[in-house]
Write a protein that holds these residues in place. Structure first.
Motif, mmCIF file in Angstrom:
data_model
loop_
_atom_site.group_PDB
_atom_site.id
_atom_site.type_symbol
_atom_site.label_atom_id
_atom_site.label_comp_id
_atom_site.label_asym_id
_atom_site.label_seq_id
_atom_site.Cartn_x
_atom_site.Cartn_y
_atom_site.Cartn_z
ATOM 1 N N VAL A 291 132.106 -43.499 -29.772
ATOM 2 C CA VAL A 291 132.426 -42.331 -28.944
ATOM 3 C C VAL A 291 133.446 -42.700 -27.870
ATOM 4 O O VAL A 291 134.383 -41.936 -27.595
ATOM 5 C CB VAL A 291 131.150 -41.755 -28.301
ATOM 6 N N GLY A 292 133.298 -43.870 -27.253
ATOM 7 C CA GLY A 292 134.236 -44.293 -26.221
ATOM 8 C C GLY A 292 135.664 -44.348 -26.728
ATOM 9 O O GLY A 292 136.610 -43.919 -26.037
ATOM 10 N N TYR A 293 135.848 -44.847 -27.937
ATOM 11 C CA TYR A 293 137.206 -44.917 -28.481
ATOM 12 C C TYR A 293 137.744 -43.552 -28.865
ATOM 13 O O TYR A 293 138.940 -43.272 -28.717
ATOM 14 C CB TYR A 293 137.248 -45.890 -29.666
ATOM 15 N N VAL A 294 136.893 -42.680 -29.345
ATOM 16 C CA VAL A 294 137.334 -41.320 -29.648
ATOM 17 C C VAL A 294 137.800 -40.623 -28.371
ATOM 18 O O VAL A 294 138.847 -39.954 -28.357
ATOM 19 C CB VAL A 294 136.207 -40.537 -30.344
ATOM 20 N N LEU A 295 137.059 -40.798 -27.269
ATOM 21 C CA LEU A 295 137.465 -40.172 -26.009
ATOM 22 C C LEU A 295 138.717 -40.831 -25.427
ATOM 23 O O LEU A 295 139.549 -40.153 -24.807
ATOM 24 C CB LEU A 295 136.317 -40.209 -25.003
ATOM 25 N N ALA A 296 138.876 -42.133 -25.631
ATOM 26 C CA ALA A 296 140.117 -42.793 -25.204
ATOM 27 C C ALA A 296 141.302 -42.233 -25.976
ATOM 28 O O ALA A 296 142.374 -41.967 -25.404
ATOM 29 C CB ALA A 296 140.005 -44.299 -25.411
ATOM 30 N N GLY A 297 141.131 -42.044 -27.290
ATOM 31 C CA GLY A 297 142.193 -41.428 -28.072
ATOM 32 C C GLY A 297 142.490 -40.020 -27.617
ATOM 33 O O GLY A 297 143.650 -39.583 -27.597
ATOM 34 N N LEU A 298 141.440 -39.283 -27.228
ATOM 35 C CA LEU A 298 141.627 -37.924 -26.718
ATOM 36 C C LEU A 298 142.402 -37.941 -25.403
ATOM 37 O O LEU A 298 143.203 -37.025 -25.135
ATOM 38 C CB LEU A 298 140.270 -37.244 -26.536
ATOM 39 N N MET A 299 142.201 -38.951 -24.575
ATOM 40 C CA MET A 299 143.004 -39.090 -23.351
ATOM 41 C C MET A 299 144.489 -39.177 -23.712
ATOM 42 O O MET A 299 145.332 -38.533 -23.074
ATOM 43 C CB MET A 299 142.588 -40.338 -22.567
ATOM 44 N N ALA A 300 144.822 -39.982 -24.725
ATOM 45 C CA ALA A 300 146.217 -40.101 -25.154
ATOM 46 C C ALA A 300 146.739 -38.762 -25.654
ATOM 47 O O ALA A 300 147.893 -38.380 -25.373
ATOM 48 C CB ALA A 300 146.337 -41.163 -26.241
ATOM 49 N N GLU A 301 145.906 -38.030 -26.377
ATOM 50 C CA GLU A 301 146.315 -36.712 -26.858
ATOM 51 C C GLU A 301 146.581 -35.762 -25.687
ATOM 52 O O GLU A 301 147.553 -34.997 -25.696
ATOM 53 C CB GLU A 301 145.236 -36.140 -27.780
ATOM 54 N N HIS B 204 140.825 -50.186 -46.434
ATOM 55 C CA HIS B 204 140.354 -49.433 -45.264
ATOM 56 C C HIS B 204 139.964 -50.417 -44.169
ATOM 57 O O HIS B 204 139.248 -51.386 -44.419
ATOM 58 C CB HIS B 204 139.162 -48.560 -45.637
ATOM 59 N N LEU B 205 140.442 -50.167 -42.950
ATOM 60 C CA LEU B 205 140.255 -51.111 -41.849
ATOM 61 C C LEU B 205 139.030 -50.834 -41.001
ATOM 62 O O LEU B 205 138.650 -51.675 -40.175
ATOM 63 C CB LEU B 205 141.497 -51.125 -40.951
ATOM 64 N N GLY B 206 138.403 -49.669 -41.141
ATOM 65 C CA GLY B 206 137.230 -49.379 -40.328
ATOM 66 C C GLY B 206 137.525 -49.567 -38.856
ATOM 67 O O GLY B 206 138.560 -49.136 -38.337
ATOM 68 N N SER B 207 136.630 -50.253 -38.170
ATOM 69 C CA SER B 207 136.756 -50.417 -36.724
ATOM 70 C C SER B 207 137.905 -51.325 -36.303
ATOM 71 O O SER B 207 138.194 -51.413 -35.103
ATOM 72 C CB SER B 207 135.443 -50.953 -36.143
ATOM 73 N N CYS B 208 138.585 -51.977 -37.241
ATOM 74 C CA CYS B 208 139.805 -52.695 -36.878
ATOM 75 C C CYS B 208 140.881 -51.719 -36.416
ATOM 76 O O CYS B 208 141.878 -52.137 -35.811
ATOM 77 C CB CYS B 208 140.296 -53.530 -38.059
ATOM 78 N N THR B 209 140.687 -50.425 -36.669
ATOM 79 C CA THR B 209 141.538 -49.374 -36.103
ATOM 80 C C THR B 209 141.533 -49.420 -34.584
ATOM 81 O O THR B 209 142.524 -49.046 -33.928
ATOM 82 C CB THR B 209 141.048 -47.996 -36.574
ATOM 83 N N LYS B 210 140.450 -49.858 -33.982
ATOM 84 C CA LYS B 210 140.328 -49.821 -32.522
ATOM 85 C C LYS B 210 141.427 -50.616 -31.828
ATOM 86 O O LYS B 210 141.914 -50.225 -30.763
ATOM 87 C CB LYS B 210 138.945 -50.314 -32.096
ATOM 88 N N GLY C 88 138.875 -40.687 -35.919
ATOM 89 C CA GLY C 88 140.105 -41.439 -36.102
ATOM 90 C C GLY C 88 140.342 -42.612 -35.175
ATOM 91 O O GLY C 88 140.526 -43.746 -35.630
ATOM 92 N N PRO C 89 140.356 -42.426 -33.842
ATOM 93 C CA PRO C 89 140.661 -43.548 -32.948
ATOM 94 C C PRO C 89 139.672 -44.699 -33.040
ATOM 95 O O PRO C 89 139.982 -45.819 -32.616
ATOM 96 C CB PRO C 89 140.597 -42.893 -31.554
ATOM 97 N N ALA C 90 138.500 -44.448 -33.598
ATOM 98 C CA ALA C 90 137.484 -45.498 -33.717
ATOM 99 C C ALA C 90 137.468 -46.156 -35.085
ATOM 100 O O ALA C 90 136.867 -47.220 -35.237
ATOM 101 C CB ALA C 90 136.090 -44.922 -33.430
ATOM 102 N N GLY C 91 138.143 -45.534 -36.112
ATOM 103 C CA GLY C 91 138.050 -46.219 -37.380
ATOM 104 C C GLY C 91 138.407 -45.489 -38.646
ATOM 105 O O GLY C 91 137.595 -45.443 -39.558
ATOM 106 N N THR C 92 139.629 -44.946 -38.788
ATOM 107 C CA THR C 92 139.985 -44.291 -40.051
ATOM 108 C C THR C 92 141.289 -44.778 -40.662
ATOM 109 O O THR C 92 141.766 -44.200 -41.637
ATOM 110 C CB THR C 92 140.073 -42.758 -39.885
ATOM 111 N N VAL C 93 141.913 -45.826 -40.156
ATOM 112 C CA VAL C 93 143.213 -46.266 -40.677
ATOM 113 C C VAL C 93 143.058 -47.033 -41.989
ATOM 114 O O VAL C 93 142.136 -47.830 -42.157
ATOM 115 C CB VAL C 93 143.958 -47.138 -39.649
ATOM 116 N N HIS C 94 143.977 -46.778 -42.922
ATOM 117 C CA HIS C 94 144.109 -47.622 -44.101
ATOM 118 C C HIS C 94 145.561 -48.090 -44.226
ATOM 119 O O HIS C 94 146.473 -47.444 -43.721
ATOM 120 C CB HIS C 94 143.681 -46.887 -45.379
ATOM 121 N N CYS C 95 145.765 -49.206 -44.898
ATOM 122 C CA CYS C 95 147.102 -49.727 -45.199
ATOM 123 C C CYS C 95 146.938 -50.928 -46.120
ATOM 124 O O CYS C 95 145.827 -51.403 -46.343
ATOM 125 C CB CYS C 95 147.856 -50.124 -43.929
ATOM 126 N N SER C 96 148.029 -51.447 -46.648
ATOM 127 C CA SER C 96 147.947 -52.675 -47.430
ATOM 128 C C SER C 96 147.679 -53.851 -46.494
ATOM 129 O O SER C 96 147.940 -53.789 -45.287
ATOM 130 C CB SER C 96 149.254 -52.920 -48.186
#
Length: 412
Positions: free
Chosen positions: A221-231, A120-126, A293-301
């Motif tokens: 919150v800032g990153y969540v709203l930035a992601g919402l802008m993209a949406e 899990h990458l946490g805030s590296c998602t940003k 999500g846009p602030a920190g929910t990505v996982h990967c190897s």
């Protein structure tokens, strides 16, 4: 090899990111024709119900054999800090040149942690969110000076006046005056996108903590709203945009959202995250609320994370993937008066030959940390399946150990 904390601070530098900003170095003035909107190329979206992408490896993606020396170094760190599992990788140029994993997937069991396991990458998602938004910037759908009121005109009347002029750059460099977090689990709505609109209404209806552009204050919150802008400008969810514009172009076959092992996208068992309770490790499969999500929910190897890291490591060179070199350069330029660029802390480090890109993140059950040295064309990634306590120190020590391994075997 002993990696003392004082030595680590000298190598990594004080102020390494423990959580992690798209900054365009020069924010265009309102009305600048360079930010005018053009026809948006709608993304070709993958089927969100698909379990996994078909792995078609490019030659540089072949996995190196596990590095026995790196494994020994990581095991020293893992044992010293009583971590359940620890994984690390060294990237040099366009390839992973060293990878190793130690420990176990779940405390109290003997199933070993693997280099192919999802972390899990946490805030590296940003950094991924900032990169996604940069693709929209190149298409003219969004600009550094796009404001909340412009992108969400139907919400502008309900915004506090000071938030109406907050820009995309402010959001992605933590300078919008927004709080660190919102009531993520209590946000009304059925989908993550609906909940993000609820966060927009709630967070921007009150006065900002500081006037936008005036002060750096870290904000999920800032990153969540930035992601919402993209949406908003694409009509697609942040999750589908990230799949289509980051995961698929980079062949990140293991990438997904939420805690590893919680979805059906992997046929293999995945590690548990852990929290420390009364000195004991408690295995847990849990994550940040999906709205975050846009602030920190990505996982990967770690090997797939390395593909994204390599895109940034070499992004300012000719032939960059995902973005133009000039756009990567903008992402790697700190906002005025700060050390934040597009999802990265941008720091000067002698071992990096100048600019180093750093970011760490945790959902409190995992911890991940990345350091990239573009001038010297190498980087180090580490992750452990436990959060809290001294995990940040353990990750620093693991990074220090792999920096030593890089100098020993791969430098020059």
């Amino acid at each position: 090899m002993t990696h003392r904390r004082d030595w680590l601070r000298a190598v990594l530098g004080a102020g390494a990111a423990t959580c992690g900003g798209l900054a365009w170095a020069q924010e265009p003035a309102a009305g600048d024709p360079s930010t005018s909107r053009r026809t948006v190329r709608r993304p070709v979206l993958p089927d969100p119900t698909r379990n996994a992408l078909r792995p078609v490896l490019e030659p540089w993606e072949t996995r190196p054999p596990e590095d026995a020396r790196a494994r020994m170094l990581l095991e020293e760190v893992r044992a010293r800090h009583k971590l359940p599992g620890l994984v690390g990788a060294i990237i040099k140029g366009p390839a992973v040149v060293s990878v190793a994993a130690v420990g176990v997937r779940k405390a109290g069991e003997d199933d070993p942690f693997r280099t192919t396991d999802r972390i899990h990458l946490g805030s590296c998602t940003k950094a991924m969110t900032a990169t996604l938004i940069a693709t929209l910037y190149e298409e003219g759908a969004l600009g550094a000076s796009s404001t909340l009121a412009e992108v969400f005109p139907d919400y502008a009347d309900r915004m506090h006046p000071d938030f109406r002029g907050a820009t995309l750059s402010h959001l992605l460099t933590h300078r919008a005056g927004l709080p660190h977090d919102a009531d993520w689990w209590g946000a009304p709505g059925l989908t993550p996108t609906e909940k993000r609109y609820a966060v927009l209404r709630e967070s921007c209806s009150v006065p900002p903590r500081s006037l936008p552009g005036r002060k750096y204050e870290y904000s999920n919150v800032g990153y969540v709203l930035a992601g919402l802008m993209a949406e908003r400008v694409t009509g697609a969810s942040w999750e589908n945009l990230t799949r289509a514009r980051i995961f698929e172009p980079l062949n990140m076959y293991t990438a997904g959202f939420g805690a590893p092992g919680m979805d059906a996208s992997s046929r293999e068992p995945q590690p548990y995250g852990h929290q420390r309770t009364l000195g004991r490790l408690k295995p847990i499969r849990h994550d940040n609320a999906p709205v975050m999500g846009p602030a920190g929910t990505v996982h990967c190897s770690i090997l797939d994370w390395a593909k994204f890291a390599i895109a940034h490591l070499r992004g300012e060179r000719p032939g960059a993937r995902l973005l133009m070199p000039s756009t990567f350069r903008d992402l790697h330029t700190p906002a005025p008066g700060t050390e934040y660029g597009g999802g990265w802390l941008v720091l000067d480090r002698p071992w990096a030959g100048g600019k180093a890109l750093n970011h760490a993140g945790s959902n409190t059950m995992w911890y991940a940390n990345a350091w990239l040295a573009p001038a010297r064309d190498f980087g180090v990634l580490v992750a452990t399946n436990v959060g809290g306590g001294s995990t940040d120190k353990a990750a620093d020590e693991a990074v220090g150990a792999l920096l030593g391994r890089y100098r020993e075997a791969f430098a020059g």
